[in-house]
Design a protein around this motif. Structure first.
Motif, PDB file in Angstrom:
ATOM      1  N   ARG A 167      55.576  47.151  36.922  1.00 15.18           N
ATOM      2  CA  ARG A 167      54.275  46.680  37.419  1.00 15.18           C
ATOM      3  C   ARG A 167      53.537  45.810  36.404  1.00 15.18           C
TER       4      ARG A 167
ATOM      5  N   GLN B 115      47.856  28.245  30.692  1.00 10.56           N
ATOM      6  CA  GLN B 115      46.446  28.489  30.328  1.00 10.56           C
ATOM      7  C   GLN B 115      46.114  29.927  30.674  1.00 10.56           C
TER       8      GLN B 115
ATOM      9  N   THR C  15      41.519  31.697  35.002  1.00  5.54           N
ATOM     10  CA  THR C  15      40.357  31.945  35.850  1.00  5.54           C
ATOM     11  C   THR C  15      40.262  30.880  36.946  1.00  5.54           C
TER      12      THR C  15
ATOM     13  N   LYS D  49      40.921  24.459  25.221  1.00  2.00           N
ATOM     14  CA  LYS D  49      41.448  25.279  26.331  1.00  2.00           C
ATOM     15  C   LYS D  49      41.494  24.510  27.655  1.00  2.00           C
TER      16      LYS D  49
ATOM     17  N   ASN E  97      44.041  33.373  40.358  1.00  2.00           N
ATOM     18  CA  ASN E  97      43.521  33.243  41.714  1.00  2.00           C
ATOM     19  C   ASN E  97      42.575  32.052  41.768  1.00  2.00           C
TER      20      ASN E  97
ATOM     21  N   GLY F 126      46.506  36.465  28.910  1.00  2.00           N
ATOM     22  CA  GLY F 126      46.260  37.892  29.166  1.00  2.00           C
ATOM     23  C   GLY F 126      47.490  38.475  29.832  1.00  2.00           C
ATOM     24  N   ASN F 127      47.256  39.370  30.792  1.00  2.00           N
ATOM     25  CA  ASN F 127      48.401  40.023  31.440  1.00  2.00           C
ATOM     26  C   ASN F 127      49.360  38.990  32.044  1.00  2.00           C
ATOM     27  N   VAL F 128      48.847  38.141  32.903  1.00  2.00           N
ATOM     28  CA  VAL F 128      49.723  37.214  33.636  1.00  2.00           C
ATOM     29  C   VAL F 128      50.326  36.163  32.694  1.00  2.00           C
TER      30      VAL F 128
ATOM     31  N   ASP G 140      41.689  44.851  38.447  1.00  2.00           N
ATOM     32  CA  ASP G 140      41.372  43.425  38.510  1.00  2.00           C
ATOM     33  C   ASP G 140      40.624  43.136  37.203  1.00  2.00           C
TER      34      ASP G 140
ATOM     35  N   ARG H 159      36.919  44.672  40.409  1.00  2.00           N
ATOM     36  CA  ARG H 159      36.544  44.017  39.166  1.00  2.00           C
ATOM     37  C   ARG H 159      35.180  44.475  38.669  1.00  2.00           C
TER      38      ARG H 159
ATOM     39  N   ALA I 291      46.956  28.562  25.986  1.00  2.00           N
ATOM     40  CA  ALA I 291      45.534  28.628  25.611  1.00  2.00           C
ATOM     41  C   ALA I 291      44.921  29.927  26.120  1.00  2.00           C
TER      42      ALA I 291
ATOM     43  N   ILE J  86      40.704  31.969  26.091  1.00  2.00           N
ATOM     44  CA  ILE J  86      39.297  31.601  26.300  1.00  2.00           C
ATOM     45  C   ILE J  86      38.681  30.860  25.111  1.00  2.00           C
TER      46      ILE J  86
HETATM   47  P1  NAD Z   1      43.368  38.941  31.691  1.00  2.00           P
HETATM   48  O1  NAD Z   1      41.950  39.298  31.558  1.00  2.00           O
HETATM   49  O2  NAD Z   1      44.423  39.887  31.199  1.00  2.00           O
HETATM   50  O3  NAD Z   1      43.659  37.540  30.942  1.00  2.00           O
HETATM   51  C1  NAD Z   1      42.902  36.393  31.145  1.00  2.00           C
HETATM   52  C2  NAD Z   1      43.262  35.377  30.068  1.00  2.00           C
HETATM   53  O4  NAD Z   1      42.629  34.147  30.355  1.00  2.00           O
HETATM   54  C3  NAD Z   1      42.801  35.752  28.675  1.00  2.00           C
HETATM   55  O5  NAD Z   1      43.758  35.305  27.727  1.00  2.00           O
HETATM   56  C4  NAD Z   1      41.507  34.963  28.491  1.00  2.00           C
HETATM   57  O6  NAD Z   1      41.211  34.697  27.137  1.00  2.00           O
HETATM   58  C5  NAD Z   1      41.865  33.714  29.250  1.00  2.00           C
HETATM   59  N1  NAD Z   1      40.719  32.953  29.754  1.00  2.00           N
HETATM   60  C6  NAD Z   1      39.645  33.395  30.444  1.00  2.00           C
HETATM   61  N2  NAD Z   1      38.834  32.369  30.766  1.00  2.00           N
HETATM   62  C7  NAD Z   1      39.422  31.262  30.268  1.00  2.00           C
HETATM   63  C8  NAD Z   1      39.078  29.892  30.283  1.00  2.00           C
HETATM   64  N3  NAD Z   1      37.964  29.456  30.839  1.00  2.00           N
HETATM   65  N4  NAD Z   1      39.931  29.010  29.692  1.00  2.00           N
HETATM   66  C9  NAD Z   1      41.080  29.431  29.113  1.00  2.00           C
HETATM   67  N5  NAD Z   1      41.457  30.730  29.072  1.00  2.00           N
HETATM   68  C10 NAD Z   1      40.619  31.622  29.634  1.00  2.00           C
HETATM   69  O7  NAD Z   1      43.599  38.599  33.235  1.00  2.00           O
HETATM   70  P2  NAD Z   1      44.958  38.588  34.052  1.00  2.00           P
HETATM   71  O8  NAD Z   1      45.175  39.908  34.683  1.00  2.00           O
HETATM   72  O9  NAD Z   1      46.028  37.962  33.230  1.00  2.00           O
HETATM   73  O10 NAD Z   1      44.538  37.616  35.265  1.00  2.00           O
HETATM   74  C11 NAD Z   1      44.475  36.203  35.098  1.00  2.00           C
HETATM   75  C12 NAD Z   1      44.314  35.557  36.447  1.00  2.00           C
HETATM   76  O11 NAD Z   1      45.392  35.957  37.310  1.00  2.00           O
HETATM   77  C13 NAD Z   1      43.041  35.933  37.226  1.00  2.00           C
HETATM   78  O12 NAD Z   1      42.671  34.837  38.027  1.00  2.00           O
HETATM   79  C14 NAD Z   1      43.513  37.074  38.126  1.00  2.00           C
HETATM   80  O13 NAD Z   1      42.685  37.226  39.260  1.00  2.00           O
HETATM   81  C15 NAD Z   1      44.887  36.556  38.485  1.00  2.00           C
HETATM   82  N6  NAD Z   1      45.822  37.582  38.952  1.00  2.00           N
HETATM   83  C16 NAD Z   1      46.167  38.631  38.148  1.00  2.00           C
HETATM   84  C17 NAD Z   1      47.088  39.556  38.599  1.00  2.00           C
HETATM   85  C18 NAD Z   1      47.557  40.693  37.735  1.00  2.00           C
HETATM   86  O14 NAD Z   1      48.480  41.419  38.149  1.00  2.00           O
HETATM   87  N7  NAD Z   1      46.995  40.889  36.552  1.00  2.00           N
HETATM   88  C19 NAD Z   1      47.632  39.449  39.892  1.00  2.00           C
HETATM   89  C20 NAD Z   1      47.268  38.345  40.682  1.00  2.00           C
HETATM   90  C21 NAD Z   1      46.372  37.427  40.193  1.00  2.00           C
END
Ligand code: NAD
Length: 421
Positions: free
Chosen positions: A191, A222, A300, A284, A322, A225-227, A151, A79, A246, A248
């Protein structure tokens, strides 16, 4: 320290350690073995010199923590964040060990980080940081040693730079050095949506236990993003009713169900969900407390904590993010009968398909998407049944069951190998 007695909110490392201690104690393992499993194998700190676009030389701090190589090469993301600390990386590296063991894939855990603010950096600066960071940890990574992945604030492009830097030093192309690469560089089909798909797979299993239908299940997500966006898309397509989403900035809520394809189209153009005409605006954090059947935090850490846990109204919590729930909140949710699918199980779809990517790279033979998805489902359904079965057998909640199962698997490997002490 007992989880129930913990009053203050904990850091990612402290949360991991508190859960680890409870699970290890319940397993009744040898004290020395527990000490060994709790500590990381190796912590690397590097200082990365980088020529900035301005001509100035800047130095960035970077970390790579390798928690365990007991069951195979280390696996874990890198990260980029202005606030990332060694302590946070240490906790996340250990979580990766337990996550890989829960889904029973042959990896240990690692995590990396670079203290920088990607918003303030050009693409060239990010590339130079990534390449020099890779060069600094080069002796410690490799397809058989430690395999990084994306990450927070890193992506396919970052992985392509790591892969190229490593390959240049090795004098041949090594695709299996990272996962989460672009498909055209040896990435895997399936993936990008793997983590979201995994969340849906375990949610389906939870519904089965409660005899519920997808179409009668209201979901709040909530994080978009990706997940969060992939989970929302797949669950919407599968018939779930997504009533709140929701990011950020803010959320959008509609008890009749949100039109997810339209919301995805809207966020592609406007970046955030704010202003989407298909629902009411909501805060949010407020969104977490809405009446729903499934809550899927995918943003988050520590968003569900001792301050709001007693107001969570979902019956099922599927942890896409996580560490979204702190140990004190865990105890509150448990008392209130919320069925928690813990992060190291719920979001393990990403690392599972990363494992498939690593296998395909090493075979030089790539699988069709249907095969990736089918094998992911098989692994996550087995892991879900293992965790829930373990919890029932030992009379513990799903979180502690997942930790116990994982620790037990790592402990067995260490006992079989013997400790070279
Ligand atoms: P990302 O950066 O693509 O998306 C994060 C999303 O969360 C965004 O929409 C952002 O606006 C929102 N966000 C951030 N802070 C916020 C808050 N305080 N309140 C509301 N929304 C908020 O990240 P991602 O890859 O989707 O990962 C999200 C979580 O999943 C993280 O904890 C990451 O560690 C975990 N994770 C991701 C993967 C993966 O394959 N991408 C795998 C395992 C775990």
């Amino acid at each position: 320290m007992s989880i129930v007695e913990t009053e203050k909110e904990l850091s990612v490392y402290e949360s991991m350690a508190a859960r680890f201690d409870v699970a290890a104690q319940k397993l009744g393992l040898d004290e020395g073995l527990v000490k060994y499993m709790r500590a990381p194998n190796r912590e690397i700190i590097v200082h990365i010199p980088v020529h900035m676009d301005s001509g100035k030389l800047e130095v960035f701090d970077g970390f790579r923590v390798q928690h365990s190589i007991a069951r195979g090469p280390c696996k874990g993301g890198v990260r980029f964040s202005p606030t990332v600390t060694l302590d946070e990386i240490r906790g996340l590296a250990a979580e990766m060990t337990w996550k890989c063991a829960v889904v029973n894939i042959p990896f240990g855990g690692a995590k990396g980080g670079v203290v920088c603010d990607p918003q303030m950096l050009s693409s060239g600066e990010l590339e130079r940081i990534t390449r020099r960071y890779t060069a600094e940890i080069l002796d410690y990574i490799g397809p058989e040693r430690d395999v990084p992945a994306p990450d927070m604030n890193t992506n396919e492009q970052t992985m392509a730079w790591i892969m190229d830097t490593y390959s240049m030093h090795m004098r041949h192309t090594v695709t299996a050095i990272v996962t989460g690469k672009p498909y055209d560089l040896g990435g895997s089909r399936g993936r990008p949506e793997a983590t979201g798909r995994g969340c849906m797979i375990v949610c389906d299993q939870a519904l089965k236990r409660f005899g519920r239908e997808r179409s009668a299940t209201r979901v709040v997500v909530q994080g978009f993003g990706n997940v969060g966006s992939q989970a929302s898309r797949l669950m919407h397509e599968a018939g779930y009713k997504i009533i709140g989403v929701a990011d950020i900035k803010s959320g959008v809520f509609n008890t009749k169900g949100l039109d997810i394809p339209k919301l995805l189209e809207y966020t592609r153009e406007h970046k955030f969900v704010e202003g989407f005409p298909g629902g009411e605006r909501i805060g949010k954090m407020e969104i977490l407390e809405q009446d729903c059947d499934v809550l899927l935090p995918a943003a988050t850490e520590s968003v569900i904590n001792s301050k709001n846990a007693d107001r969570i109204r979902a019956r099922i919590l599927v942890e896409g993010a996580n560490s979204p729930t702190t140990p004190p909140a865990d105890a509150i949710l448990f008392d209130r009968g919320v069925f928690v699918v813990p992060d190291i199980l719920a979001n393990a779809g990403g690392v599972t398909v990363s494992y498939f990517e690593w296998v395909q790279d090493r075979q030089g033979y790539f699988w069709p998407e249907g095969m990736v998805n089918e094998r992911l489902k098989h692994i996550q359904v087995s892991a879900f049944n293992d965790v829930v079965g373990y919890g029932e057998k030992h009379n513990v909640n799903n979180r502690i069951a997942a930790y116990m199962l994982a620790i037990d698997r790592v402990a067995l490997t260490l006992k079989l190998r013997g400790i070279y002490a």
